[in-house]
Design an enzyme around this catalytic site. Sequence first.
Site, PDB file in Angstrom:
ATOM      1  N   HIS A  36      20.605  23.430  45.681  1.00 42.44           N
ATOM      2  CA  HIS A  36      20.969  23.210  47.084  1.00 42.44           C
ATOM      3  C   HIS A  36      22.403  23.693  47.279  1.00 42.44           C
ATOM      4  O   HIS A  36      23.036  24.221  46.342  1.00 42.44           O
ATOM      5  CB  HIS A  36      20.789  21.736  47.460  1.00 42.44           C
ATOM      6  CG  HIS A  36      21.423  20.788  46.492  1.00 42.44           C
ATOM      7  ND1 HIS A  36      22.783  20.743  46.264  1.00 42.44           N
ATOM      8  CD2 HIS A  36      20.889  19.853  45.656  1.00 42.44           C
ATOM      9  CE1 HIS A  36      23.065  19.823  45.374  1.00 42.44           C
ATOM     10  NE2 HIS A  36      21.929  19.274  44.967  1.00 42.44           N
ATOM     11  N   LYS A  58      31.953  16.521  41.123  1.00 38.97           N
ATOM     12  CA  LYS A  58      32.450  15.138  41.110  1.00 38.97           C
ATOM     13  C   LYS A  58      31.384  14.150  41.571  1.00 38.97           C
ATOM     14  O   LYS A  58      31.538  12.950  41.416  1.00 38.97           O
ATOM     15  CB  LYS A  58      33.662  15.012  42.037  1.00 38.97           C
ATOM     16  CG  LYS A  58      34.933  15.587  41.472  1.00 38.97           C
ATOM     17  CD  LYS A  58      36.106  15.157  42.348  1.00 38.97           C
ATOM     18  CE  LYS A  58      37.379  15.867  41.947  1.00 38.97           C
ATOM     19  NZ  LYS A  58      38.494  15.496  42.842  1.00 38.97           N
ATOM     20  N   LYS A  59      30.316  14.641  42.167  1.00 39.02           N
ATOM     21  CA  LYS A  59      29.217  13.767  42.563  1.00 39.02           C
ATOM     22  C   LYS A  59      28.745  12.946  41.351  1.00 39.02           C
ATOM     23  O   LYS A  59      28.448  11.767  41.457  1.00 39.02           O
ATOM     24  CB  LYS A  59      28.087  14.640  43.125  1.00 39.02           C
ATOM     25  CG  LYS A  59      26.709  14.062  43.077  1.00 39.02           C
ATOM     26  CD  LYS A  59      26.446  13.232  44.288  1.00 39.02           C
ATOM     27  CE  LYS A  59      25.030  12.751  44.423  1.00 39.02           C
ATOM     28  NZ  LYS A  59      24.233  12.652  43.238  1.00 39.02           N
ATOM     29  N   GLY A  73      25.119  22.233  47.374  1.00 36.24           N
ATOM     30  CA  GLY A  73      26.084  21.659  46.433  1.00 36.24           C
ATOM     31  C   GLY A  73      26.184  22.526  45.179  1.00 36.24           C
ATOM     32  O   GLY A  73      27.280  22.865  44.723  1.00 36.24           O
ATOM     33  N   HIS A  74      25.027  22.907  44.621  1.00 30.46           N
ATOM     34  CA  HIS A  74      25.041  23.776  43.436  1.00 30.46           C
ATOM     35  C   HIS A  74      25.710  25.115  43.758  1.00 30.46           C
ATOM     36  O   HIS A  74      26.458  25.651  42.946  1.00 30.46           O
ATOM     37  CB  HIS A  74      23.609  24.073  42.961  1.00 30.46           C
ATOM     38  CG  HIS A  74      22.868  22.896  42.430  1.00 30.46           C
ATOM     39  ND1 HIS A  74      21.809  22.326  43.095  1.00 30.46           N
ATOM     40  CD2 HIS A  74      23.019  22.182  41.282  1.00 30.46           C
ATOM     41  CE1 HIS A  74      21.328  21.319  42.371  1.00 30.46           C
ATOM     42  NE2 HIS A  74      22.045  21.206  41.279  1.00 30.46           N
ATOM     43  N   MET A 127      19.880  21.677  36.621  1.00 28.04           N
ATOM     44  CA  MET A 127      18.472  21.403  36.323  1.00 28.04           C
ATOM     45  C   MET A 127      17.598  22.037  37.411  1.00 28.04           C
ATOM     46  O   MET A 127      16.434  21.656  37.579  1.00 28.04           O
ATOM     47  CB  MET A 127      18.225  19.897  36.215  1.00 28.04           C
ATOM     48  CG  MET A 127      19.017  19.281  35.060  1.00 28.04           C
ATOM     49  SD  MET A 127      18.319  17.759  34.406  1.00 28.04           S
ATOM     50  CE  MET A 127      18.398  16.703  35.819  1.00 28.04           C
ATOM     51  N   LEU A 165      24.888  15.732  48.719  1.00 27.10           N
ATOM     52  CA  LEU A 165      23.667  16.497  48.412  1.00 27.10           C
ATOM     53  C   LEU A 165      23.218  16.214  46.972  1.00 27.10           C
ATOM     54  O   LEU A 165      24.039  16.114  46.069  1.00 27.10           O
ATOM     55  CB  LEU A 165      23.906  17.996  48.586  1.00 27.10           C
ATOM     56  CG  LEU A 165      24.202  18.504  49.987  1.00 27.10           C
ATOM     57  CD1 LEU A 165      23.842  19.992  50.095  1.00 27.10           C
ATOM     58  CD2 LEU A 165      23.492  17.736  51.085  1.00 27.10           C
TER      59      LEU A 165
HETATM   60  O1  PAF Z   1      24.097  17.434  36.298  1.00 30.26           O
HETATM   61  C1  PAF Z   1      23.052  17.981  35.870  1.00 30.26           C
HETATM   62  O2  PAF Z   1      22.328  18.690  36.593  1.00 30.26           O
HETATM   63  C2  PAF Z   1      22.650  17.765  34.415  1.00 30.26           C
HETATM   64  O3  PAF Z   1      23.005  16.496  33.971  1.00 30.26           O
HETATM   65  C3  PAF Z   1      23.205  18.858  33.471  1.00 30.26           C
HETATM   66  C4  PAF Z   1      24.713  18.833  33.420  1.00 30.26           C
HETATM   67  C5  PAF Z   1      22.716  20.220  33.927  1.00 30.26           C
HETATM   68  C6  PAF Z   1      22.696  18.600  32.045  1.00 30.26           C
HETATM   69  O4  PAF Z   1      21.308  18.632  31.994  1.00 30.26           O
END
Ligand code: PAF
Length: 279
Positions: free
Chosen positions: A30, A145-146, A32-33, A26, A181
């Site tokens: 950060h 896993k967060k 983590g992503h 979304m 995070l």
């Molecule tokens: O974990 C997230 O950021 C959201 O729930 C996802 C998987 C992108 C779905 O909108």
Amino acid sequence: MKIISSIDDLRDQLRGQLRTAFVPTMGNLHDGHLSLMRLAKKHGDPIVASIFVNRLQFGPNEDFDKYPRTFAADVEKLEKEGVYVLFAPTEKDLYPEQQEFRVQPPENLGNTLEGEFRPGFFTGVTTVVLKLFSCVQPSVSVFGKKDYQQLMIVRNMCRQFALPTEIIAAETFRADDGLALSSRNMYLSPQERAEAPRLAQVLNAVAAEVRAGHLDVSMLEQKAMTELAAHGWQPDYISIRRRADLQPPSAGDLHRGELLVVLAAARLGVTRLIDNLEI
Ligand code: PAF
């Protein structure tokens, strides 16, 4: 990196790709992503990321409007990670008409823990994930896993619908002081940020007790909630569950050494944080 907003253009761009690795987000990216992007690279090629703040998974009193949107900074980070396509649909692109078909996760998995405190949340998540998978058609997709319950629900959805996408689990990325995070950490005031690592500390303490053979689960959960409340938190739940299906363990499970996970959600000021630890 190609930035694509329309489903048709995305399909054109990815036609013929058989090993696409996909990371849905979304935004407000950060470290983590970014760790999810790096894990994706080990499992497929090309890497496709998405940024879409999915209205369907927010409750009427939740933070959809103020959810942090940092598109330009996100694009820069994804470029550096070697992402091939960023799919960033508008609401009109992804939901050109009202999304009336929804995915309904099973009661026992979808209405417990997060599902109990955020009614409709997992319906919103699984509906958008199914739609994103239909657009991207990935062979693998990485989830952190967060969001332990989300990971398990998406994995079960793929299995039950026979989707050709393997779900890869990424370890939780933590700050040096242990705080997991999350985009929502940015809502914390400096004082709250200093207090926030207590959530992970409390989970570690519960895990240590279970590993040491203290198996009075409800006493451990209660003690952990009381500890948080004593430091100004409003806990929604701290719950020890079976890793396999997120149901409460029976006495037999505990004595047999069933694999467990402890999950928590608690509010610090206006910020609701979640975390978990495999035991
Ligand atoms: O974990 C997230 O950021 C959201 O729930 C996802 C998987 C992108 C779905 O909108």
